[in-house]
Design an enzyme around this catalytic site. Structure first.
Site, PDB file in Angstrom:
ATOM      1  N   HIS A  75       1.095  -1.343  -0.015  1.00  0.00           N
ATOM      2  CA  HIS A  75      -0.070   0.281   0.046  1.00  0.00           C
ATOM      3  C   HIS A  75       1.311   1.235  -0.033  1.00  0.00           C
ATOM      4  CE1 HIS A  75      -3.735   1.974   1.023  1.00  0.00           C
ATOM      5  NE2 HIS A  75      -3.071   2.594   1.917  1.00  0.00           N
ATOM      6  N   GLN A  77       3.976   1.480  -0.582  1.00  0.00           N
ATOM      7  CA  GLN A  77       4.729   1.488  -1.587  1.00  0.00           C
ATOM      8  C   GLN A  77       3.743   2.466  -3.591  1.00  0.00           C
ATOM      9  OE1 GLN A  77       7.991   1.131  -2.655  1.00  0.00           O
ATOM     10  NE2 GLN A  77       8.265   0.660  -0.831  1.00  0.00           N
ATOM     11  N   HIS A  79       1.159   4.117  -2.595  1.00  0.00           N
ATOM     12  CA  HIS A  79       1.012   5.699  -2.915  1.00  0.00           C
ATOM     13  C   HIS A  79       2.041   6.446  -2.784  1.00  0.00           C
ATOM     14  CE1 HIS A  79      -2.563   6.482  -0.693  1.00  0.00           C
ATOM     15  NE2 HIS A  79      -3.042   5.407  -0.447  1.00  0.00           N
TER      16      HIS A  79
END
Length: 102
Positions: A75, A77, A79
């Site tokens: 998650h 990464q 973003h």
């Protein structure tokens, strides 16, 4: 830095970078290109901070699975990748708004 703090650092910096980019786009739409440029520069600092942590994790992992891959890590990464893409695209959009206004 523990794993949870590391991941949250990526998330917070990536999220702030994306937020700065979106605000820059709003400023450009309103003709405030100076502020848009400032916000994009600010977003660069947040992206660099998140990227430094990512690079540190890659170095620790050494391609050998030493850093546990969790859903929250993926998650974070995601973003960061989205923030980087937003930065690149919004920069181009700001340029287009500037040309349109000229």
């Amino acid at each position: 830095m523990d794993s949870e703090t590391t991941i949250m650092t990526i998330l917070v910096n990536a999220g702030e970078a994306r937020s700065q980019c979106m605000t820059a786009l709003q400023c450009a739409r309103n003709g405030d290109f100076v502020r848009a440029g400032e916000l994009l520069a600010d977003s660069d600092n947040f992206i660099k901070a998140a990227h430094r942590i990512q690079t540190q994790l890659i170095g620790e992992d050494q391609g050998e699975g030493r850093v546990p891959m969790t859903l929250i890590m993926v998650h974070a990464q995601d973003h960061l990748m989205n923030a980087i893409l937003a930065r690149e695209l919004i920069n181009e959009m700001v340029i287009l708004y500037q040309r349109q206004q000229q």
